[in-house]
Design an enzyme around this catalytic site. Structure first.
Site, mmCIF file in Angstrom:
data_model
loop_
_atom_site.group_PDB
_atom_site.id
_atom_site.type_symbol
_atom_site.label_atom_id
_atom_site.label_comp_id
_atom_site.label_asym_id
_atom_site.label_seq_id
_atom_site.Cartn_x
_atom_site.Cartn_y
_atom_site.Cartn_z
ATOM 1 N N SER A 146 -2.325 -4.657 -5.674
ATOM 2 C CA SER A 146 -1.958 -5.881 -4.219
ATOM 3 C C SER A 146 -1.027 -6.284 -5.216
ATOM 4 C CB SER A 146 -2.611 -6.801 -3.652
ATOM 5 O OG SER A 146 -2.577 -7.589 -2.750
ATOM 6 N N HIS A 158 -8.293 -3.393 1.917
ATOM 7 C CA HIS A 158 -7.672 -4.111 1.121
ATOM 8 C C HIS A 158 -8.780 -4.159 -0.318
ATOM 9 C CE1 HIS A 158 -3.671 -5.512 -0.345
ATOM 10 N NE2 HIS A 158 -4.265 -6.952 -0.504
ATOM 11 N N ASN A 177 -3.360 -0.477 -3.506
ATOM 12 C CA ASN A 177 -3.403 -1.598 -2.514
ATOM 13 C C ASN A 177 -1.958 -2.022 -2.745
ATOM 14 O OD1 ASN A 177 -6.605 -2.005 -2.816
ATOM 15 N ND2 ASN A 177 -5.858 -0.964 -0.561
#
Length: 266
Positions: free
Chosen positions: A95, A243, A119
């Site tokens: 992320s 996610h 992700n």
């Protein structure tokens, strides 16, 4: 599995870390609101092939926020950590950690042997960009909110078994993390639109772009487009994952990283 807090060491860049294994160095960077333990399910797999360092991002876990205000500040802290290892390294991020990892790899090409962006975001759509910026603004003005909505985006509305354990661990981390560190990192994340095309084209090392097939924000198309812009880029999907793929599918993600970064069978 049990997501227990692990003993830490303090490293360069004022980054605290947990480590395991032996071999070429691999540095792992978690996402906003989390901590080094988010890699706990993957470390046993990765540590068979790498000297694995999972760092607490600035303002998270045990790492102080200090003057981290913009993306270059987070990148500089990681670069200082890598420089002290004094060896070619692999780097991976999840992320926001993926944004940092790609920036580090683009600026330290001679030191980075491989990069994995898990992700990661790239050119958010208008609705997604508006939503993430609204969440960042709410953190800044209203403070920490009940993380239930975040956990539903990550784990679904009714997680069970190992998925529930991971969700509850994240609930604790999101609730306990330093609010200023969390809000500042989320603002940086919300303002980013992912790596530039020039940065992606500068990556000369193997680059894995992997996301969950069911991730609505770090979409499969984003990973495909980033890989296509990188000379040695490869995109991969983790099926039945969203996610929080490094926590929910640790073995699958570890196998992919080992194969694509160093070309070895797990």
């Amino acid at each position: 599995m049990t997501w227990t807090i692990q003993p830490r060491s303090e490293g360069p860049g004022a980054l605290h870390y947990i480590s395991a294994g032996d071999g070429p160095p691999l540095v792992l960077i978690h996402g906003v609101g989390l901590r080094a333990e988010a890699w706990q399910g993957m470390i046993p797999h990765l540590a068979r092939h790498f000297k694995t360092y999972a760092v607490d991002m600035p303002g998270h876990g045990s790492s102080p926020l200090n003057n981290a205000r913009a993306l270059p500040d987070y990148v500089a802290r990681v670069r200082a950590f890598l420089a002290a290892l004094d060896a070619p390294c692999h780097i991976a991020g999840h992320s926001m950690g993926a944004i940092i990892a790609l920036q580090v790899a683009g600026g330290c090409a001679g030191q980075i042997s491989g990069v994995a962006a898990l992700n990661a975001i790239y050119r958010r759509g208008d609705a997604a960009a508006k939503a993430v910026r609204a969440r960042a603004a709410a953190l800044k003005t209203s403070g920490r909110a009940d993380p239930s909505a975040t956990l539903q985006r990550w784990f679904g509305t009714d997680p069970e078994g190992a998925l529930l354990d991971a969700a509850e661990a994240c609930r604790g981390w999101l609730t306990e993390t330093d609010l200023q560190g969390y809000a500042r990192a989320y603002h940086v994340f919300a303002q980013s639109d992912g790596p530039s095309d020039a940065l992606l084209q500068s990556l000369t090392m193997p680059a894995l772009f992997m996301t969950g097939a069911d991730d609505p924000n770090s979409t499969p198309e984003m990973s495909r487009r980033m890989a296509a812009n990188s000379a040695k880029g490869h995109s991969l999907l983790c099926h039945d994952a969203a996610h929080m793929m490094p926590m929910t599918h640790p073995r699958e993600v570890s196998v992919a990283m080992i194969r694509h970064l160093i070309g070895e069978a797990p």
